[in-house]
Every structure is written in structure tokens, then in C-alpha cells.
Design a protein around this motif. Sequence first.
Motif, PDB file in Angstrom:
ATOM      1  N   ALA A  88     -22.529   5.943 -21.775  1.00 22.23           N
ATOM      2  CA  ALA A  88     -23.786   6.258 -21.106  1.00 22.23           C
ATOM      3  C   ALA A  88     -23.618   6.335 -19.594  1.00 22.23           C
ATOM      4  CB  ALA A  88     -24.844   5.196 -21.447  1.00 22.23           C
ATOM      5  N   GLY A  89     -22.416   5.991 -19.094  1.00 20.39           N
ATOM      6  CA  GLY A  89     -22.154   6.052 -17.662  1.00 20.39           C
ATOM      7  C   GLY A  89     -21.213   7.193 -17.339  1.00 20.39           C
ATOM      8  N   LEU A  90     -20.079   6.838 -16.730  1.00 19.88           N
ATOM      9  CA  LEU A  90     -19.114   7.868 -16.354  1.00 19.88           C
ATOM     10  C   LEU A  90     -18.444   8.514 -17.556  1.00 19.88           C
ATOM     11  CD1 LEU A  90     -17.395   6.065 -13.324  1.00 19.88           C
ATOM     12  CD2 LEU A  90     -19.169   7.828 -13.259  1.00 19.88           C
ATOM     13  N   GLY A  91     -18.499   7.838 -18.696  1.00 19.78           N
ATOM     14  CA  GLY A  91     -17.891   8.405 -19.889  1.00 19.78           C
ATOM     15  C   GLY A  91     -18.470   9.746 -20.281  1.00 19.78           C
ATOM     16  N   ARG A  92     -19.756   9.950 -20.006  1.00 23.58           N
ATOM     17  CA  ARG A  92     -20.371  11.229 -20.369  1.00 23.58           C
ATOM     18  C   ARG A  92     -19.913  12.376 -19.462  1.00 23.58           C
ATOM     19  NH1 ARG A  92     -26.667  10.797 -19.773  1.00 23.58           N
ATOM     20  NH2 ARG A  92     -26.253   8.943 -21.030  1.00 23.58           N
ATOM     21  N   LEU A  93     -19.271  12.029 -18.345  1.00 19.19           N
ATOM     22  CA  LEU A  93     -18.789  13.049 -17.416  1.00 19.19           C
ATOM     23  C   LEU A  93     -17.310  13.367 -17.606  1.00 19.19           C
ATOM     24  CD1 LEU A  93     -20.486  11.704 -14.145  1.00 19.19           C
ATOM     25  CD2 LEU A  93     -21.369  13.436 -15.739  1.00 19.19           C
ATOM     26  N   ALA A  94     -16.681  12.678 -18.579  1.00 16.68           N
ATOM     27  CA  ALA A  94     -15.232  12.849 -18.750  1.00 16.68           C
ATOM     28  C   ALA A  94     -14.857  14.272 -19.143  1.00 16.68           C
ATOM     29  CB  ALA A  94     -14.712  11.863 -19.784  1.00 16.68           C
ATOM     30  N   ASP A  95     -15.718  14.952 -19.912  1.00 20.26           N
ATOM     31  CA  ASP A  95     -15.400  16.325 -20.312  1.00 20.26           C
ATOM     32  C   ASP A  95     -15.427  17.268 -19.111  1.00 20.26           C
ATOM     33  OD1 ASP A  95     -15.091  15.582 -22.934  1.00 20.26           O
ATOM     34  OD2 ASP A  95     -17.174  15.998 -23.485  1.00 20.26           O
ATOM     35  N   ALA A  96     -16.399  17.068 -18.227  1.00 22.32           N
ATOM     36  CA  ALA A  96     -16.503  17.933 -17.053  1.00 22.32           C
ATOM     37  C   ALA A  96     -15.458  17.587 -16.000  1.00 22.32           C
ATOM     38  CB  ALA A  96     -17.907  17.838 -16.458  1.00 22.32           C
ATOM     39  N   TYR A  97     -15.077  16.313 -15.940  1.00 23.40           N
ATOM     40  CA  TYR A  97     -14.095  15.859 -14.943  1.00 23.40           C
ATOM     41  C   TYR A  97     -12.971  15.131 -15.685  1.00 23.40           C
ATOM     42  CZ  TYR A  97     -18.051  16.745 -11.847  1.00 23.40           C
ATOM     43  OH  TYR A  97     -19.100  17.329 -11.184  1.00 23.40           O
TER      44      TYR A  97
END
Length: 577
Positions: A48-57
Amino acid sequence: MAGDVGGQGLHDALVILGAAGVVIPAFARVRISPVIGFILVGAAIGPAGLGRLADAYPWLGPLTIDDRARIEPFAEIGILMLLFGIGLELSFRRLWAMRRRVIGLGGAQMLLSGLLVGAGAMLLGGLSPGASLILGLALAMSSTAIVMPLAGTGTATGRTALAILLLQDLSLVPLLFLLDAKGGPEALATTLAGGIVMLAGLLVAGRVLLPRLFAQAARTKNPELFLAISLLVLMLACLATGAVGLGAAAGALIAGLLIAETDYHAEVEVITAPLRGLALGIFLITVGMRLDLAALAADWPALLAATAALLLVKAAVIFALARWRRLRTGTALEASLLMASPSELTLIVLASALAAGVLSGPTVAFWTLVTALGLTLTPLLAALGKRMARRVDPQALSSGASDTAGKTIIFGFGRVGRIVADMMAEHGRPYFAVDGDIDCVAAARAEGYQVLFGDVARGDAVERFHLSEAAALVLTMDDPVLTVRLSRDARDACPDLSIIARARDGAHAAQLYKAGATDAVPETMEGSLQMSEAVLVDIGVAMGPVIASIHEKRSQLRAAIREEGELVEEPMLGRRR
């Protein structure tokens, strides 16, 4: 596929362990409870934090976890180790000694808080009476893992918190039992009967086998063997309770209780403390991963209102009950704020209620967020409560008596320690001895000496044995390096404590004086003085002048040793950590 799963598991383990390695020293350095750090790190690195941005970054991938389901086994291990640690703190004898306060104060708090919170959930949330009661009892719990390190057991607030927490911890077993029981009254009766038989078998096996197993481990002087036996007991107890339908959580608590009944519980606590601390940190990281920042942003008024209402209800109940038990206003105020938040055990009950179909998924998700918020606020509420209690009633924060308060603590119980204990008893002075040789401890206890098995070289001996409340510390071990280190640690923590240490010779005594010993007694010096006294008396010198001259010579030698210790820049024996 198996390789991918194994690789993801290793990645998740490394992320969690790396986060724990950063949080513990960082928050300890700024003197803030690492609980907050673990929860915040979990919220940051979770799905729910930075993990959801791992695909984009993609560069965030090695630093985050994008699937909370994969780390549920880590959370379960953390829960089991947490309950195991709670069991180690209890013991049946301790429960019996505190039975009135535990049942009276703890039982009343659990019942009143559970009914009030449950009634509010039923009226405002539309839950059924049974579901509301389960939810209320789950939220009525407070965090043993967070509260007790903050409060300790040496103050009135700590003892009040302990009484309430003991009842809450014990209530977890019947709650999980009721939630896990399937199949109606017949299955419930079968599970209950099996649970009673299993518990009786574990108690008998624990009383017969555990002392022998730990005695063998103590003789080997191998801490890894202690740890292995402790984990074996934990695993077998969890398997036994799981086999009869009680669940692994009940087995972990029972395993701790069984070991707490032995003479080796203090050593097991020290040896397993790093593992339990790490497991708790991992569990709290998973709690932080439950903090869905998007959900908080979308429904923040309801979440904040529910959290505030829960804190107010529990604080009011605990304050009223504490005053009813005639505790001081400051103590009642501090305890009420300290224990207002929910518990990590709340999450266990909520998960069991969801699995049993008692509570729905959205309800559990909402109150999980409330619980996570409350756990995050606990250290802040504790600090606020202490500050308010100090203003209202400064005496409420004064230390109370521990098991070693006012006693002379003797580390080492060989020939020297026994003589010291005999002289203490001769003059009616209480003492408490600790030795790391189990055969020596068993023989001494059989003769009526008050001796506890424990290795003072491991862990924080100052904290474990409450040296700040002791009348004096006597170091009789035949280990010069350890004696110097313990003298230094005890003096740093307890500036006013009398420390009397056994020294091998004058050089060792000088090091002990520099380390902070009040008196250092060299064996060579005392042997020479006793021989001189015997010679002088045998050749006809009067006893009175002989004794006076011996005392004068001893004072001169000690003064010279003290002066030598002040001139020594660095102890020749060095330090051993």
C-alpha cells in the motif's frame, strides 16, 4: 515457478531483515520506541506504500514488498514468538500470587471495556450481538509487547498494567478456542475434552522432562542448545494444541508457561530475547503494511473518530477502575493513557473471527486500520501519560519494590559466595545469589540457599536483577575480566550501589577500583594477613594488638591499591563484551 517463489521469499526476508537492522539502532539512538519505526517502515515498503510504485519505478523493487500474502508466514512466526515471550513472563505461580488484582482489576477492565466498545459497534455499525461482543473484547486488549517495556514492573503503574495485561493475555486462549471450534456443541465438547487432556499431558511432561533437558544444556555451557530446546518445546506445544483444534497460538503461550515453571526461565528469556525481539519487529512491520494510506485518505474521518472513541472509552474505564482500587490519581492517569490503545493480540482475534465467519472482511479491515493506528500512538500516549502523572502526582512515578529490592546480590556461588551468604544469614540480612553452574545451584538450593541459575555474562545483568534497587552487589566469580566488566556496568547504571568484588591480586584489585568497585578484596593479600595473624598469635603476641595491626595493615594496602588504580590508564586485562 518454485524458483520464483523461493526467490521472492528470499527477497522479502532480506527486505524485512534489512528494515529491522535499520530501525532498531536508528530509533534507539534518538530514544524513541522502535515500535513506531517498525510500523512506519512497514507502511512505507508494503504494497500500500512504495510497493505499488515498483512497477513504474523498477529500482524500488529490491527495497519493497508488493504482496502482503507472501509475508504472512513471517507474521505468524512473530505472533508465536510474541505469545511464547508472554508465557515466559507469566508462570502459574506468578498468576496465583497476583490472582486478586488480575481477576478483580483485569477482569473488570476486560468485561467493561468489551461491553462498552461492543455496544457502540452494535449501535453504530449494525453488527449482531455476538459479533459485537467478540469485536469489543478484541479491542479491549492492550499491547503487552509495547506496554511492559515502556512501564516496567518497578512502579505502581507497571504493576497495575501487568495485572490487567495478564488477564488479557490469558483471555486470548478461550477466545481463540471459541472462534476456532467448528461443528457445533458436539465438536466444541470434543475439542474441550481434547484440550484438557492435552494440557494435562503437557504439564506432566513439562514438569518431568524440561528440568532434565535444561539441566543437560546448562552443563554444556552452550547457549545454542538452550535455544534449540526452547524452540523444540515451542514447536511441540504448537503441534499438540493444533492437533486438538486449539490452534498454534495457544500452544505458544502454553510453551512459555511450561518453561516459566522451571528454574531456567531467566536464562531462556535472555537467550531467546534477540529472536523474540526480531520476530516482534517483523510482526510490527506486517502491521504497518496493513496501513493502507489510500484507505486512510479516503475514510480518514471515520477512522480517526473510531480511534479517538476507542482510546477515550478504554482510558476512562481503566482510570475509573484504578481509582476504584484506591490507586493514586497519577498512577491511574498514567495507566489509563498507557493502555488505551488496542493490542497486537487484537489482530489475532480479528483474523480468527474473519476465518470463523463471525466478522465480515470490510469490518475486519476497518478495525485492523484502527488497531494499527492505536499501536502507533501507544508510545506517544505513554509519554503523555507520564508527563501528566508527574504534574498531577509526582509520587506516582516512584519506584516500587522488586524481588531483589533491599537485598544483597551475590554473583557466583562457589566457596566464596557460600561464605558470604552464610555471614549474611548469620546477621539476618537478606540476599539473593546467582550462579551459572547448574550442579552448584541444585546442591545449594537443596541445602536451603536462595540461589538462581543464570549466566551473568550474557544479557544486561543490571536490568535483569534490578541492581538499582539492591542493597549491595558482591562479585565472587573466578573470572577477572568478567568481574571488571560487571563492576563497570553496575557503577555506570547505579552510582550509589555498594560493589564488593573478589580480586586475584593487587593489580586486579586496582583495575576493579578503577572500574567502580567500592571494595576489592585480593585473595593474596587476605591470605597473607591471615597467615601473619596466625603466626603472631602462635608466638605469643596478644590478640588485641595483633587484630589492630592487621586492620591497620589492610587499610594501608587498600589505600596503596586504590592509588595504583587511579594511576592506571587502561586495565591490563582489557574488556570482554
